[in-house]
Design an enzyme around this catalytic site. Structure first.
Site, short mmCIF file in Angstrom:
data_model
loop_
_atom_site.label_atom_id
_atom_site.label_comp_id
_atom_site.label_asym_id
_atom_site.label_seq_id
_atom_site.Cartn_x
_atom_site.Cartn_y
_atom_site.Cartn_z
N GLU A 74 0.83 -1.21 0.00
CA GLU A 74 0.00 0.00 0.00
C GLU A 74 0.86 1.26 0.00
O GLU A 74 0.57 2.23 -0.71
CB GLU A 74 -0.92 0.00 1.22
N ASP A 114 -11.62 5.75 -2.78
CA ASP A 114 -10.51 6.44 -3.41
C ASP A 114 -11.01 7.08 -4.71
O ASP A 114 -12.22 7.09 -4.99
CB ASP A 114 -9.33 5.49 -3.66
N TYR A 117 -6.83 6.05 4.74
CA TYR A 117 -7.01 5.16 3.59
C TYR A 117 -6.14 3.91 3.72
O TYR A 117 -6.62 2.78 3.55
CB TYR A 117 -6.68 5.89 2.28
#
Length: 323
Positions: free
Chosen positions: A47, A150, A132
Site C-alpha cells: 500500500e 478512493d 485510507y
C-alpha cells in the site's frame, strides 16, 4: 440506512449489484502478488509503495523489498539509509514514505510485540499510516475494514449511481453498498472495477463491466466524472532533486556541498548553487533522511539541523545519509 437517507437510487437492487461485482472480480482479475497474501506487513508495504507509483513497477520493488526485509522485525532493525536508498533506486516516490515505513515497523515490534493492530483506528496510530492505508490493511489482511473510497471508487459511484460529487455522499454510498463482513473481496473488487473498466476513458463492454445493467452513465452516455487532482510534474521538480540527493549519498559515505552539487544537477551553480542545495539538504535533514555536519573555523563540528548562526563560508559543510 433507509432509502430516504440513501445516496443510491431507491429502486436499486443492492444484492444484485453486490453479487454481480463479486462474481465478476472472482472470475477474472489482475493478479498482483499482494492479493495472494493476508500478511498485514506485506500488505502495508504494498500500500505504501503503490501511492502514486505505477503498479507494474511496484511488483518488482515489492518482491525485492520483502526479500531484503521479510518481517517487521527485520525492517525495524535495518539502517534507515539502506531503506531510503532502496526506495530511491526503485523510484518509489517521496522518500518520507520509506522513513515512515521504517518507523511503523519499529512501532509494531516495540509497542505491539510484533503483532499488527487489526482495526483501521488502531492501524492509523502507526507512523505515516493515514485513514485510507489503515483501512486497506484492515480490509485486506483482516477482512475488518470499512468501504474504501478512493478516486477510482468515487468515479464508479458517480457514473453508475449518480452519487453527487461530495465526499460525505461518496462515503455514505460506498458504505451502503458493501456487504457486511466482506471488506476484503469487496474493496478489491470495486477498486478493480475502477481500475480496468471505469477508468477516465471507460471500457464498459471490453471489460465486461458487471454493472452495465444498473449504470446511469452506460444508459445515458454521460461519462463525466469527479475532478481528479493533477499530480505535479516530477521532471525538474524539487521532489526529483531530493531523490537525487539521497541516491547520490547512498553511493558515498559523506560529501561536501560542492562535491554533492554537480552530482545532483549538471547545471549546478548560479540560481541553483550552494544556497539552493543547502535548502534542499536542510529539508531532508528536517525529515530525518540526511545528516548535515559543519566543520572548519568557528564551527564545533557537531551535527546541526538548521542554518541559524552558521556561515557556510567559514568551512566545509558535509552531508551524509542518516543511519
Amino acid at each position: 440506512m433507509s432509502d430516504a437517507a440513501s445516496e443510491l437510487p431507491s429502486e436499486l437492487d443492492r444484492e444484485a449489484v453486490q453479487t454481480a461485482l463479486i462474481e465478476w472480480y472472482e472470475d477474472d482479475h489482475r493478479d498482483f502478488p499482494w492479493r495472494r497474501t493476508d500478511d498485514p506487513y506485506e500488505i502495508l508495504v504494498s500500500e505504501v509503495m503503490s501511492q502514486q507509483t505505477q503498479l507494474g513497477r511496484v511488483v518488482e520493488a515489492w518482491d525485492a523489498f520483502l526479500d531484503e526485509w521479510p518481517t517487521p522485525e527485520a525492517l525495524a532493525a535495518a539502517d534507515r539509509s539502506a531503506i531510503v536508498g532502496f526506495w530511491t533506486s526503485h523510484r518509489l516516490g517521496y522518500n518520507n514514505r520509506a522513513k515512515y515505513l521504517h518507523e511503523a515497523a519499529g512501532q509494531v515490534v516495540e509497542d505491539h510485540g510484533g503483532e499488527f493492530p487489526r482495526t483501521p483506528d488502531e492501524l492509523s496510530e502507526l507512523m505515516g499510516v493515514g485513514p485510507y492505508t489503515a483501512n486497506a490493511v484492515a480490509s485486506f489482511a483482516f477482512n475488518n475494514g470499512d468501504a474504501v473510497v478512493d478516486t477510482n471508487v468515487k468515479r464508479v459511484l458517480h457514473r453508475a449511481f449518480a452519487v453527487p460529487d461530495d465526499d460525505d455522499a461518496f462515503e455514505a454510498a460506498a458504505s451502503e453498498l458493501m456487504p457486511d463482513g466482506e471488506s476484503r473481496v469487496w474493496n478489491n473488487a470495486i477498486m478493480e472495477l475502477g481500475g480496468v473498466a471505469c477508468e477516465k476513458t471507460p471500457a464498459c463492454d471490453e471489460s465486461g463491466c458487471p454493472w452495465r445493467q444498473f449504470c446511469h452513465a452506460y444508459e445515458t452516455g454521460d461519462f463525466t466524472a469527479p475532478d481528479v487532482p493533477t499530480q505535479p510534474s516530477f521532471e525538474g521538480s524539487r521532489r526529483q532533486f531530493r531523490g537525487r540527493v539521497v541516491r547520490v549519498l547512498g553511493e558515498y559515505d559523506e560529501l561536501r556541498l560542492d562535491e554533492l552539487g554537480p552530482r545532483v544537477r549538471v547545471d549546478y551553480g548560479g540560481d541553483h548553487g550552494r544556497e539552493w542545495l543547502r535548502g534542499l539538504v536542510d529539508d531532508l535533514a528536517s525529515d530525518g533522511l540526511v545528516t548535515v555536519r559543519g566543520t572548519g573555523d568557528g564551527d564545533s563540528g557537531d551535527d546541526c539541523d538548521s542554518n541559524e548562526g552558521r556561515d557556510d563560508s567559514a568551512g566545509d559543510v558535509l552531508v551524509s545519509l542518516s543511519k
